[in-house]
Design a protein around this motif. Structure first.
Motif, mmCIF file in Angstrom:
data_model
loop_
_atom_site.group_PDB
_atom_site.id
_atom_site.type_symbol
_atom_site.label_atom_id
_atom_site.label_comp_id
_atom_site.label_asym_id
_atom_site.label_seq_id
_atom_site.Cartn_x
_atom_site.Cartn_y
_atom_site.Cartn_z
ATOM 1 N N PRO A 1 30.440 -9.514 -0.120
ATOM 2 C CA PRO A 1 29.846 -8.763 -1.226
ATOM 3 C C PRO A 1 28.948 -7.652 -0.692
ATOM 4 O O PRO A 1 28.127 -7.884 0.205
ATOM 5 N N ALA B 1 24.210 -6.631 -3.186
ATOM 6 C CA ALA B 1 24.743 -7.846 -3.800
ATOM 7 C C ALA B 1 24.196 -9.085 -3.118
ATOM 8 O O ALA B 1 24.072 -9.136 -1.889
ATOM 9 N N THR C 1 33.179 -5.086 -2.872
ATOM 10 C CA THR C 1 33.267 -6.036 -1.764
ATOM 11 C C THR C 1 34.188 -5.494 -0.680
ATOM 12 O O THR C 1 34.909 -4.509 -0.888
ATOM 13 N N CYS D 1 24.065 -12.547 3.400
ATOM 14 C CA CYS D 1 24.050 -11.197 2.835
ATOM 15 C C CYS D 1 22.796 -10.417 3.218
ATOM 16 O O CYS D 1 22.542 -9.342 2.673
ATOM 17 N N TRP E 1 28.720 -13.085 -5.814
ATOM 18 C CA TRP E 1 30.047 -12.486 -5.978
ATOM 19 C C TRP E 1 30.353 -12.167 -7.441
ATOM 20 O O TRP E 1 31.503 -11.967 -7.794
ATOM 21 N N ILE F 1 31.315 -4.987 -9.102
ATOM 22 C CA ILE F 1 30.851 -5.346 -7.764
ATOM 23 C C ILE F 1 31.804 -4.750 -6.740
ATOM 24 O O ILE F 1 33.008 -4.689 -6.961
#
Length: 542
Positions: free
Chosen positions: A509, A338, A295, A361, A341, A293
């Motif tokens: 994210p 995303a 971020t 998000c 998280w 992921i």
């Protein structure tokens, strides 16, 4: 392994020099094995290849080739399998008995015993040795004395480790942790031979492990040559004669070398080439889900980003980012916006919860601008996103994120990129806590547990908590989740902790990242594991 630390970044290449020196297809340089050796793109590790001191991907690739631990993660499913461990047993999720398989040795002929693990773990945990992965031993009894938060070291060994005999040792944890056995495939828990301790300087120059390959030579900034170890006792023997890892500072150059026949495997396809890669490589292009992921993290040691109302500013910045447009335009199917998280590779049962981030998000420029204003505005009037500039893709997406933020707030100077020359320099600045604004924070899982996406990054004082975020409720919920002996209840507990991360927007994210790679027609049986790393030992040449 491997936090920002563990995202995939190639660190650098002298490709033209290498090709001129005869280091093209076949990896002949340093190897002498001709066509049975493959060449692969790589980046210099940040630190020497000590298992407890390597927490970034490039070094991790090598450790995965030269070491085997108690557990090994299945290259297809990611599940932890017993490897050197015959069993890891517990009745209470706090006291564990580890029994080793017989017949394992290091490449120098030394037998792998219980001492090989216990001595390695004690070394890794010791404050005096300053190992970056010391935190992973923090569950073991006595860690507070071996690695105290303040004051001098008060013990040399972890009281929770006891050698019973050559093939048995026990581990006592300072709290219940039902997932502990599944962490033991991580490189920090690898065994070490006596030579590591008796002649450490020599070992660091040429590490000795117990995996399918041995390191034959390494020239920093140029290449590392790993040879197949014919005496390797494990079932996952190398199916090639060796691998030459070639250092690239630009993934575009690696891709060009791949197409020109000067490189066999490039495992970081640059964003600029994604529109061409399927046409260029056909079925020799891999694009597979991975536990990664991306971020944006924040420096909570900077009061400007840790003031009352700053959570609203961070949430506003999150809502100002058009993730869908960026992933579609720049990354062309290799990234997914995303919504939490963790990572979809965990699956719902493993802790992935689609949509946990909610509206925060989702792209909403009107609400984003309002939240930033309500939170007191952007500190200093400008967001500077720091990233390492030694791969082209980071600049592209950082510029795109900034353009999205600038459009949302109506100020073309509200966000700018702040490049740092190399990944190593970038990591060093993070370690010295020199960030003054958001910074890119890629995370590649060390092991497939929801705990690994949360605790190392957000727990107070955790090893990869580069921004120094701290929240007592989050820590409490993590401790409770770790203590659960029922997997489903433990996962649910971690999801409660994740909601604390969400409510504070501890990090923004951005997107989940696939592993992608391309390879030459000399190779077959090429695959990426769920950590996005090539399964080198399974690759056939010719």
């Amino acid at each position: 392994m491997r936090g920002i630390t563990h995202a995939r970044w190639a660190a650098g290449a002298l490709a033209t020099v290498l090709v001129a020196a005869g280091c093209g297809v076949g990896g002949a340089a340093g190897g002498g094995n001709g066509g049975a050796v493959l060449s692969s793109s790589w980046g210099d590790p940040q630190n020497p290849l000590e298992p407890a001191n390597t927490n970034e991907v490039q070094g991790g690739k090598v450790l995965d080739m030269i070491f085997r631990g108690l557990k090994k993660y299945d290259p297809r499913t990611g599940r932890a399998q017993d490897w050197l461990a015959r069993s890891v047993r517990t009745k209470d999720s706090r006291n564990f008995t580890v029994t080793l398989r017989d017949g394992w040795t290091f490449s120098d002929g030394e037998k792998v015993t219980a001492h090989s693990f216990v001595d390695a773990w004690n070394y890794g945990a010791s404050l005096r040795n300053n190992q970056k992965n010391a935190y992973f031993f923090g569950y073991i009894d006595g860690y507070d004395k071996v690695h105290p938060d303040s004051g001098g070291q008060r013990a040399d060994t972890l009281s929770g480790l006891k050698v019973v005999d050559d093939r048995t040792f026990t581990v006592k944890l300072n709290q219940k942790f039902s997932g502990f056995p599944d962490t033991l495939g991580y490189a920090a828990f690898a065994p070490l031979p006596r030579s590591f301790f008796t002649d450490h300087a020599a070992w660091v120059k040429k590490p000795v492990g117990n995996g399918p390959y041995t390191i034959e030579s390494y020239t920093r900034g140029s290449q590392m040559y790993l040879r197949k170890w014919d005496g390797y006792p494990g079932p996952d023997k190398a199916r090639n004669d060796g691998v030459t890892l070639m250092v690239y500072t630009d993934s575009n150059t690696a891709y060009t070398d791949l197409l020109a026949g000067n490189l066999d495997l490039a495992d970081d396809i640059p964003a600029a080439q994604l529109k061409n890669v399927e046409g260029d490589l056909g079925d020799r292009y891999l694009n597979t889900p991975a536990g990664i992921i991306q971020t944006l993290a924040f420096p909570y040691y900077d009061k400007a980003w840790n003031r009352p109302g700053s959570a609203k500013v961070r949430t506003g910045l999150s809502m100002a980012i058009d993730r869908r447009q960026i992933t579609d335009t720049i990354f062309r199917g290799t990234r997914t916006p995303a919504t939490d998280w963790t990572s979809p590779v965990l699956g719902a049962a493993g802790g992935f919860k689609a949509g946990l981030c909610g509206r925060a998000c989702e792209y909403d420029p009107v609400r984003a601008k309002a939240l930033i204003k309500e939170g007191g505005g952007i500190p200093g009037g400008q967001v500077k996103i720091t990233y390492n500039a030694d791969t082209g893709s980071h600049k592209q997406w950082v510029d795109a994120v900034c353009n999205s933020i600038n459009n949302a707030v109506g100020d073309d100077k509200a966000c700018v990129g702040n490049p740092v020359g190399t990944f190593a320099d970038f990591r060093n600045q993070l370690g010295a806590h020199k960030m003054t604004g958001p910074f890119r924070a890629g995370w590649q899982m060390d092991y497939p547990l929801i705990q690994n996406f949360l605790q190392p990054l957000y727990y107070t004082g955790a090893s990869s908590n580069d921004g120094k975020w701290s929240d007592k409720d989050f820590d409490r919920l993590v401790n409770r989740a770790n203590a659960e002996t029922d997997t489903a209840r433990s996962v649910a507990g971690f999801q409660q902790a994740e909601k604390v991360v969400r409510d504070n927007m501890a990090a923004i994210p951005l997107w989940y990242q696939n592993g992608n790679a391309g390879y030459s027609d000399r190779l077959s049986h090429v695959a990426l594991n769920p950590f996005s790393v090539p399964v080198y030992n399974e690759i056939k040449v010719g």
